[in-house]
Design an enzyme around this catalytic site. Structure first.
Site, PDB file in Angstrom:
ATOM      1  N   CYS A  70     -14.129 -36.556 -20.381  1.00 50.76           N
ATOM      2  CA  CYS A  70     -14.005 -38.012 -20.242  1.00 50.76           C
ATOM      3  C   CYS A  70     -15.354 -38.696 -20.111  1.00 50.76           C
ATOM      4  O   CYS A  70     -15.585 -39.768 -20.672  1.00 50.76           O
ATOM      5  CB  CYS A  70     -13.127 -38.349 -19.044  1.00 50.76           C
ATOM      6  N   HIS A 362     -12.567 -38.949 -12.970  1.00 47.09           N
ATOM      7  CA  HIS A 362     -12.399 -39.392 -14.357  1.00 47.09           C
ATOM      8  C   HIS A 362     -13.379 -40.513 -14.664  1.00 47.09           C
ATOM      9  O   HIS A 362     -13.793 -41.266 -13.769  1.00 47.09           O
ATOM     10  CB  HIS A 362     -10.960 -39.883 -14.564  1.00 47.09           C
ATOM     11  N   ASN A 383      -9.152 -46.179 -21.992  1.00 55.81           N
ATOM     12  CA  ASN A 383      -9.076 -44.778 -21.621  1.00 55.81           C
ATOM     13  C   ASN A 383      -9.308 -43.915 -22.856  1.00 55.81           C
ATOM     14  O   ASN A 383      -9.469 -44.427 -23.972  1.00 55.81           O
ATOM     15  CB  ASN A 383      -7.700 -44.478 -21.000  1.00 55.81           C
TER      16      ASN A 383
END
Length: 438
Positions: A70, A362, A383
């Protein structure tokens, strides 16, 4: 002295439970539907509309699939948005796999170096065990991504596309870390038998060559040069031949990462300090991990300033807390877990970090914010979990979620206050490898 539970304790617990009203109904609900679903309060959604007063123009989201990249995806997303605007293209992607290859190679080098450095430490020494556990996985920090790009450049995604192993890293992680731990044991054995540091580094280079082979098997061979071709949104064709990854980065992206700094909201650390995390730096001559520890409001103000100027914001958070994945909702007020159990389950941010209930789990990208009466109310989040979740992959974050679970934003120094700029002159205080920010 420690005390065991006895029969009287159990009888009292059962009696206390039987006195409570409605417990059987709640118990049946939780037993059938779990904790998350019964705790959701749909009335809260009225305040989480997906319209924002400040919103960047972006395209399709990316998909890290079953990998822990991520931090790299979010970094490349901030770069690709600028790239798309500059070159009039849409849905462009840099190769995440290309930089992932060198990420794992550099981490292996760091691992071997630390094992050599700590070769004479006891088997149960804390720092040694921490690095043994750290190994070579696919997580990372923004500064790691910046350092990788500075050293190795970038390539378009089609030049080095994803593979099975880059999309689903668990199998490769397992075998690579098995190898590293086997090699670590061998280094310590050699050291105990009198092998000197110079000879250990010869051994390390032999093992690094084996790691390189494994990476090629898993991710493919990184390109030395390539031809860059694309059509813009006006259908015009462009071709630039025989580019190296570094030349491509310098010509088409040219982001100066030294212009950026990580503002951190870690109230378990002293505010107004400059911290470093040398333990997770693994490219020694490039961007290093550092944090300027400030307040929550300062994170918000800096993020708003950068968004208003048309630039996306990389951020690190604890996404596993108070999240509804399918709907793409990040909002603690949406989940009434304390109410469901009739137990106070609230922790403040400092305690959450100190007890390790909170962590930076994250990284994503801010692409919008809603400001009403000069106050932030909600945030638009890009995202990297595909378009199948949230609103075509975009999540909505309430301002309260920001307060509770936001820890880092990457900000251009021009948006810092004078007081924040002064923090850059402070000496860096290095954090331990097991710190709450690690």
């Amino acid at each position: 002295m420690m005390y065991d539970l006895d029969k009287k304790d159990l009888q009292k617990f059962a009696a206390d439970f039987s006195k409570m009203q409605g417990t059987n109904v709640i118990a049946r609900t939780v037993q059938q539907h779990g904790v998350v679903s019964p705790s959701q309060d749909n009335a809260v959604l009225a305040n989480l509309g997906r319209t924002f007063s400040e919103e960047l123009s972006t395209g399709k989201v990316t998909n890290q699939k079953k990998s822990g990249r991520c931090w790299l995806f979010a970094t490349l997303n901030t770069l690709r948005h600028d790239f798309e605007q500059k070159y009039n293209v849409e849905d462009f992607q840099f190769s995440q796999n290309y930089n992932s290859f060198y990420d794992r190679l550099e981490k292996a080098n760091k691992f071997y170096e630390k094992i050599i450095e700590l070769r004479n430490k006891p088997d149960d020494e804390r720092e040694y065990l921490t690095f043994l556990k750290w190994g070579d996985y696919d997580g990372g920090q923004w500064a790691n991504a910046a350092a990788l790009i500075q050293k190795y450049g970038l390539v378009p995604q089609y030049v080095m596309p994803e593979t099975f192993s880059s999309n689903q890293t668990s199998e490769f992680n397992e075998v690579l870390n098995l190898k590293l731990k086997k090699d670590a044991a061998q280094i310590r054995k050699l050291a105990k038998n009198g092998t000197q540091e110079l000879e250990l580094r010869v051994f390390k280079l032999k093992k690094m060559s084996e790691v390189y082979k494994m990476l090629v098997y898993a991710f493919g061979q990184p390109p030395v040069s390539f031809d860059f071709e694309y059509r813009d949104k006006d259908k015009a064709y462009h071709l630039d031949q025989n580019l190296t990854p570094n030349a491509f980065f310098e010509k088409y992206v040219a982001r100066d990462f030294e212009d950026y700094v990580c503002l951190t909201d870690a109230p378990d650390h002293e505010v107004g300090k400059r911290y470093g995390l040398e333990a997770q730096d693994y490219i020694y001559d490039a961007k290093h991990i550092e944090f300027l520890n400030v307040t929550t409001q300062e994170l918000k103000d800096a993020a708003v300033a950068q968004l208003k100027d048309g630039e996306a914001v990389w951020f690190g958070c604890d996404v596993l807390q108070d999240m509804q994945r399918e709907k793409g909702i990040l909002a603690p007020e949406y989940f009434k877990k304390s109410e469901l159990f009739g137990i106070d389950l609230e922790l403040d941010k400092a305690t959450r970090l100190a007890t390790r209930q909170g962590e930076v789990s994250h990284a994503m990208t801010f692409t919008g914010v809603d400001i009403v009466d000069e106050k932030t109310t909600k945030w638009k989040v890009e995202n990297s979990w595909s378009s199948k979740v949230g609103d075509e992959g975009y999540f909505i974050m309430s301002d309260k979620w920001f307060d509770e679970y936001m820890y880092e934003v990457i900000i251009n120094k021009k948006y810092l206050t004078d007081q924040q700029k002064e923090l850059l002159n402070l000496e860096i205080q290095d954090l331990k490898p097991w710190d709450s920010l690690a």
